[in-house]
Structure formats: structure tokens, C-alpha cells
Design an enzyme around this catalytic site. Structure first.
Site: not given
Ligand code: UD1
Length: 419
Positions: A22-23, A117, A122, A305, A397
Site C-alpha cells: 500500500k505504501n 489523527c 503528524r 507499522d 484501508r
């Protein structure tokens, strides 16, 4: 809102394919804005964040066509309106990745500030400071960043701290700048390297991606390209921990073991048997699990993560483990939920101390962010009885078909939908 019902206590076994990262897919999609030609991307994961970015691209004037589950063709003959609205940026901070490409290609961008968030403030100050150094005029107004530059000019940009999307934004912006840009203290993440590979395929001149100094020589225009997105090291790490925590034996396919070195080392220290091949990783039963201390760090260190997921593993390991979160200031939202399932975890500042092993029991829990949700799923797999994880949209997500992949490994997991 969907929920996942998981019946814990089964060892996982078998093989699972790792999806595209995803990233890496998100910056790759944003990079398509840099050219009027068609860019074809393969191995794009089928996750919500990709859908959000595609929607954003669509509003900017790009045509993103899906050629298959994981294949996209994107072309942007021109930027119709260089604006990333609040509604999309609020859903996904990574929307800010369009900022660099828009200023570089259209000379103008209006991007909503992401705001706070679940895992901390961030800010994006370093993205903005970097763009200013490339000559952009930046104003903050009505909650939006307005950036303008007739043409960006190469410069030396030194990041005070490592930022992944900051490095990506600046690298993309610099590809079309006049002259040479040097990024120092740049992020070394594999996703940055993958983006550089795509940009080079499009005709950009970039050296040093993967090291902390990246040099970009600006060019007049970029062209068409075909690119395959790298495997998702965070998804891979999550399935490794799922196997470890259930005493299972699992093979990950289509992954890149070299991107997971710090994670594999940590798992080996915990006592797990890990074998690797060119594109696979096999993890085997390693009971009893031993507690180890760990600190999250920028790549090549242990990824933030995977911090929440690793913490669950430590609840099942013998001894006391200290997990230091050095990247984000408040990334322990999962801790109260884990405690409700029986974990013994104390928080002190940015460190968590886990005492194990503690038996976990199923409970109703609520996901607060993407990786925290993954950690709750792992806890549920290890727990006795039934767990219901609420707000599964956080998981959707970033994890492709998580319940199907887990079920394929023998987990008892079911999606409950209100729709
Ligand atoms: C990226 C990843 C995210 C991962 C994170 C750290 C994507 C889409 N997301 O997020 O999954 O958790 O890297 O590996 O790739 N910071 C500032 N000012 C800035 C930028 C960052 O203070 O302008 C701070 C952040 O608040 C954070 C730290 O720097 O404390 C690192 O953030 P950063 O590397 O920028 O994370 P992201 O790129 O947003």
C-alpha cells in the site's frame, strides 16, 4: 460498519500470497500526475486507501482505469483542478502525496491540511519547508496549503528528521525542477526506492534512493512507464506474527525477505524458526516464546507499522519486554483494548512494558487505526473464545482480503456486515 468475528485458538498453517505494498502504491499513483503520458501499475493492492487516492486523482483530472484486480492505467493529459479537498485528505493523510507532483506539473496546488489523527499530530511542516526551499511560495489559509511556483528550482534540502512521505513528495517535485536537488537525511524505506525506480522508468534522473542522500537532476518532462509495485513488508510481517502467535507454520509467497531483516531478526530472537528464499519466508513453531526488548526506528530498523502487532506477540512470550515507540508520539491506542483481552501492559511515556505470557480471552474490541486493528485481529487469533473486532474499515484501508487470507490458513474468521 463491518465487524470481524474470530474464534481464537487455532494454529495457522499453509501458504499465503503477500499483496503489493500500500505504501508504495500510493506514491506511485501520485507520481502519475507528473506526466501527460500513460503510466501502468501492476501489483497494486486492492485496498480502500488505493480507492481513495484514485478518487482524488480523478478529481484532479487524471483518468485512472482499472485493467484488472491489481493493474491500473493512469493518464493525466492535464491537471484540471489542482485541489485535494478536505473530505479525502481527512480520510487518508497520504493524500498529501499529490502536493509535490501538483506544484511541479501545474505550478499550483491547494491541498487540505491533514490535521490530527489517531496516532499523533503528524504535521507536514517538513514537506512544506522542503518545497519552499525548491522555490515554492506556500500559504496556509482556511485549513488548506496553497503552494505556487512557476517552475521549481533545485536546491539542497536537509530533513531535520526522517520523513517517508516527505522524502517522496520532495523527490517527485524535484524531478521536474530546474537544476539539481539533493535531499539529505532522506528516508531509506524500500517504498522510497520503489518510487525512485518508477520515476526513473518515467525518465527522471535520480541517484542514491535507499541511502540517506538522494540526488535528483530535474528534467523537462516525464514519459510513459510500466511498473510493478513491491510486496507489502508490513502485511508480510503481520502474517508472520499471526503464525508465530498461534504456534503455526506458514509460508509467505511473493514477498521480499530483504525488506524484513529487522523483523526476521526480532522473530528469531523470540525463538521462532525462520527460513527465507528469494521471494518466500517460512516461519515455524518456536515455543516457548521469549520476551525481547525492541525500539521502532526508521528503515532499516524495526518498523513502527509492526509495533502494535509485535506487542501482541510479546503478551504470549515468557518474561518482560519493553517496546519503545520512537517514531510517533501516541501510537498505543491498541493497549487498552489488549488489556481488556487479558494482556498485562504498562505505559510510561513512549515505552510499553509487556509482561508475559498472559492468556488472552475473546472480547468485543474496537479498532482505532490501521495497524492497531491488525493487532486486535492477531490477539483474537491467540485468544480463547470469540472476539468481535468493530470498525473493520480501518483494516480494509490497508489489508487486502484479510479474512479470506486468514481463513485460507485455517483461522475461523467471518465478516459481519450491517448492510
Ligand atoms: C509513512 C507511512 C506510515 C508509517 C510512517 C513511518 C506512508 C503512506 N505512510 O507515514 O505507514 O507509519 O511512514 O514509517 O508511507 N513529521 C513531522 N513533520 C513532517 C513529517 C513528519 O513532524 O513534516 C513527524 C511525524 O509526525 C512522525 C515522524 O515525523 O512523528 C515520521 O513521520 P513520516 O515518516 O513522515 O510518516 P508518514 O510519511 O506520514
Amino acid at each position: 460498519m463491518d465487524r470481524l468475528r474470530i474464534e481464537g485458538g487455532r494454529s495457522l498453517a499453509g501458504a499465503v500470497r503477500v499483496s503489493g505494498a500500500k505504501n508504495a502504491a500510493l506514491p506511485a499513483l501520485a507520481a502519475c500526475l507528473l506526466t501527460g503520458s500513460e503510466v501502468r501499475l501492476d501489483n497494486v493492492p486492492d485496498v480502500w486507501d488505493v480507492g481513495t487516492l484514485v478518487k482524488l486523482l480523478d478529481g484532479l483530472g487524471a483518468r485512472a482505469e482499472r485493467l484488472g484486480t491489481h493493474r491500473w492505467a493512469v493518464s493525466t493529459p492535464e491537471i484540471a483542478s489542482p485541489e485535494a479537498p478536505y473530505d479525502l485528505v481527512r480520510k487518508m493523510r497520504a493524500s498529501v502525496l499529490v502536493l509535490g507532483p501538483l506544484v511541479a506539473r501545474a505550478g499550483r496546488a491547494r491541498v487540505s491540511l491533514p490535521g490530527g489523527c489517531a496516532i499523533g499530530a503528524r504535521p507536514i511542516d517538513r514537506h512544506l519547508e522542503g518545497l519552499r526551499q525548491l522555490g515554492a511560495e506556500i500559504r496556509l489559509e482556511h485549513g488548506y496549503v496553497e503552494a505556487r511556483a512557476e517552475r521549481l528550482t533545485g536546491a539542497l534540502v536537509d530533513f531535520p528528521d526522517v520523513t517517508v512521505t516527505g522524502t517522496e513528495n520532495l523527490m517527485m517535485a524535484a524531478t521536474l525542477a530546474r537544476g539539481t536537488t539533493v535531499l539529505t537525511n532522506a528516508a531509506r524505506e524500500p517504498e522510497v526506492v520503489d518510487l525512485a525506480r518508477l520515476l526513473r522508468g518515467m525518465g527522471a534522473r535520480i541517484d542514491g534512493a535507499g541511502t540517506s542522500v538522494i540526488t535528483i537532476e530535474g528534467v523537462e518532462a516525464l514519459g510513459p512507464c510500466e511498473h510493478r509495485v513491491i510486496a507489502d513488508r508490513i502485511e508480510a510481517g503481520t502474517y508472520l506474527i499471526a503464525a508465530a502467535i498461534t504456534g503455526g507454520k506458514v509460508t509467505l509467497e511473493d514477498c521480499e525477505p530483504g525488506h524484513l531483516r529487522a523483523v526476521l531478526e526480532a522473530l528469531a530472537k523470540v525463538g521462532l524458526r525462520v527460513e527465507t528464499g528469494p521471494s518466500w519466508i517460512r516461519i515455524g513453531n518456536g515455543r516457548p516464546l521469549r520476551a525481547i526488548d525492541l525500539a521502532t526506528e526508521p528503515y532499516p530498523g524495526f518498523p513502527t507499522d509492526l509495533q502494535a502487532q509485535f506487542m501482541v506477540l510479546m503478551t504470549q512470550a515468557g518474561g518482560s519486554s519493553t517496546i519503545d515507540e520512537t517514531i510517533f508520539e501516541s501510537r498505543f491506542m491498541h493497549v487498552p483494548e489488549l488489556r481488556r483481552m487479558g494482556a498485562s501492559i504498562d505505559l510510561a511515556g513512549h515505552a510499553a512494558r509487556v509482561e508475559g505470557p498472559t492468556p488472552l480471552t475473546g472480547a468485543e474490541v474496537t479498532a482505532s487505526d490501521l495497524r492497531a486493528s491488525a493487532c486486535l485481529v492477531l490477539a483474537a487469533l491467540a485468544a480463547r473464545g470469540e472476539t468481535v473486532v468493530h470498525r473493520v474499515y480501518h483494516l480494509d484501508r490497508g489489508y487486502e482480503a484479510i479474512e479470506k487470507k486468514l481463513a485460507g490458513l485455517g483461522a475461523r474468521v467471518e465478516r459481519l456486515s450491517d448492510r
